[in-house]
Design an enzyme around this catalytic site. Structure first.
Site, mmCIF file in Angstrom:
data_model
loop_
_atom_site.group_PDB
_atom_site.id
_atom_site.type_symbol
_atom_site.label_atom_id
_atom_site.label_comp_id
_atom_site.label_asym_id
_atom_site.label_seq_id
_atom_site.Cartn_x
_atom_site.Cartn_y
_atom_site.Cartn_z
ATOM 1 N N LEU A 1 -65.819 36.382 14.870
ATOM 2 C CA LEU A 1 -66.010 35.436 15.971
ATOM 3 C C LEU A 1 -67.489 35.096 16.130
ATOM 4 C CD1 LEU A 1 -63.549 36.655 18.751
ATOM 5 C CD2 LEU A 1 -63.366 34.609 17.325
ATOM 6 N N LYS B 1 -71.312 27.493 -4.081
ATOM 7 C CA LYS B 1 -70.524 26.289 -3.823
ATOM 8 C C LYS B 1 -70.287 25.489 -5.106
ATOM 9 C CE LYS B 1 -72.520 26.128 0.809
ATOM 10 N NZ LYS B 1 -73.545 25.509 1.672
ATOM 11 N N GLY C 1 -69.247 22.360 4.329
ATOM 12 C CA GLY C 1 -68.916 22.286 5.750
ATOM 13 C C GLY C 1 -67.869 21.247 6.083
ATOM 14 N N ALA D 1 -65.911 31.360 16.651
ATOM 15 C CA ALA D 1 -65.832 30.872 18.026
ATOM 16 C C ALA D 1 -65.583 29.369 18.057
ATOM 17 C CB ALA D 1 -67.114 31.212 18.772
#
Length: 433
Positions: free
Chosen positions: A13, A208, A137, A18
């Protein structure tokens, strides 16, 4: 709409965890409409239960041991947001897949190091491991390649895959300041970690890139086969000369197939101001794919942060809620090719070279002789200032040549008594389709 929700457990979290809970709560109705059923967070696990994360956890079960999430019979999907290529994160993902649970992760290191094995495990138990959030992202590049470009053979994929490095290089160009100074600012602003090594040394981008290459070319992930360099050696002088020559310097990850095998490389690159990627600035990422039928496709967006990464995590949850399943790396794991690594010495391209030399007669002739003897053809040369016996910069660019020849020439140049510092080399990339 079915009344049975997709039941989710989240491990970790931090910023992304979150953000994912917040997104699922705020958009619950919208997501239920788009998924055809509700998506419900049943359980979470994190280190500090008392920390205020700005989210409502009152109706969510707290689990001290994240591995317990994997064996909860009411959980359909485990979302792993702990991070790290091994340890608890790896154990949780493996246990979840073994137990027949889908996994969603933003963990690029885990996928880069163990992705092929995890894909095989997922397929053997009839579940999915989804990782859109692990690369770039909020840019849906995995979905783009696996679905939107599925009709194409991907010829090349490259991009700006690390926002920290792109921010640093952008600020160096805008302000004329040196790397260390801008890095310190990036750390104060939260764009760089206290230990920035993974970012500025190219490791994050290499993780990545290895994932993108597997999806693009239908091959096993080979992180060890990525040639990795960072941006610590890039100076304000190099950035100024690049601008004068019509280039910008970017940290790029580039993957392509050649006659020697798969070429995967991460390094500072000079790109022409005529290219779209030269104008991707600040913390933004961009990924360019080149398909044989579609041609060039450019996707740009925020590559990190709570919102963009949570958006990618939830996009994977939506696919699972709709019961949409695709092979992890676009084709079944059993059919992923084991491609040879193209040696970096065989790379063929153009180069920017900066020398700091003592301003004496014959210096340029000695440099030219070293290049000539290794069959490296000089395209242009810039020299600024005249200061006999003082050190001045000399910049040259070359025509395309094999990297092994370029390195031999630089080794000879470095030994000249008129060369005061090790030569600086930056590859020039044409980026043509």
């Amino acid at each position: 709409m079915t009344t049975k929700p997709l039941t989710v457990a989240i491990a970790g979290l931090g910023t992304v965890g979150a953000g994912t809970v917040k997104l699922l709560q705020e958009h619950a109705g919208l997501l239920a409409e788009r998924a055809g059923r509700p998506i419900r967070v049943k359980s979470v696990s994190a280190r500090d239960r008392k920390r205020d994360r700005g989210i409502d956890l009152s109706r969510i079960h707290w689990v001290e041991d994240p591995l317990a999430l994997a064996v909860d019979p009411e959980v359909d999907v485990v979302v792993e947001l702990i991070g790290g290529s091994d340890g608890v994160a790896k154990a949780l993902v493996e246990k979840s897949l073994h137990d027949g649970k889908h996994v969603v992760t933003a963990n690029k290191a885990l996928i880069a190091h163990h992705g092929t094995a995890l894909a095989r495990l997922a397929e053997s138990t009839g579940v999915s491991i989804c990782y859109e959030a692990a690369v770039a992202g909020g840019i849906p590049v995995i979905k783009l390649m696996r679905e939107g470009l599925a009709a194409n053979r991907i010829k090349r994929v490259y991009g700006i895959l690390n926002g920290t490095c792109n921010y640093i290089l952008t600020e160096m160009r805008r302000t004329g300041r040196e790397f260390a100074d801008v890095l310190a600012d990036a750390q104060r602003l939260g764009y760089a970690e206290a230990d920035p090594s993974f970012d500025v040394d190219g490791v994050d981008a290499a993780h990545k890139l290895s994932i993108l290459a597997s999806v693009a070319f239908g091959c096993e992930i080979n992180f060890a086969g990525v040639h990795v360099e960072g941006i610590r050696h890039v100076s304000a002088t190099d950035i100024a000369f690049a601008q004068e020559l019509g280039y910008r310097i970017k940290l790029l990850g580039i993957a392509s197939l050649s006659e020697h095998g798969i070429e995967q490389r991460v390094h500072a690159t000079m790109v022409s101001l005529d290219t779209a990627i030269a104008h991707v600035e600040g913390v933004f990422n961009a990924v360019v794919t080149i398909g044989d039928y579609v041609g060039q496709n450019v996707a740009e967006g925020r590559g990190a942060g709570a919102g963009p990464t949570a958006s990618a995590v939830v996009a994977d949850l939506l696919d699972l809620a709709r019961r949409r399943a695709l092979p992890t790396f676009a084709i079944p794991a059993s059919k992923l090719a084991k491609l040879p690594v193209a040696p970096m010495e065989r790379h063929y391209g153009a180069y920017y070279i900066r020398l700091m030399v003592k301003d004496r007669p014959g210096v340029i002739a000695d440099v030219a002789a070293a290049l000539r003897d290794e069959r490296v053809s000089m395209e242009a040369m810039l020299q600024r200032g005249r200061a006999p016996d003082e050190v001045v910069p000399v910049v040259l660019t070359t025509h395309e040549t094999e990297e092994s020849s370029m390195r031999r020439a630089l080794a000879r140049i470095a030994k000249l008594d008129t060369v005061a510092e090790p030569p600086r080399m930056i590859r020039i990339e044409s980026l043509s389709a």
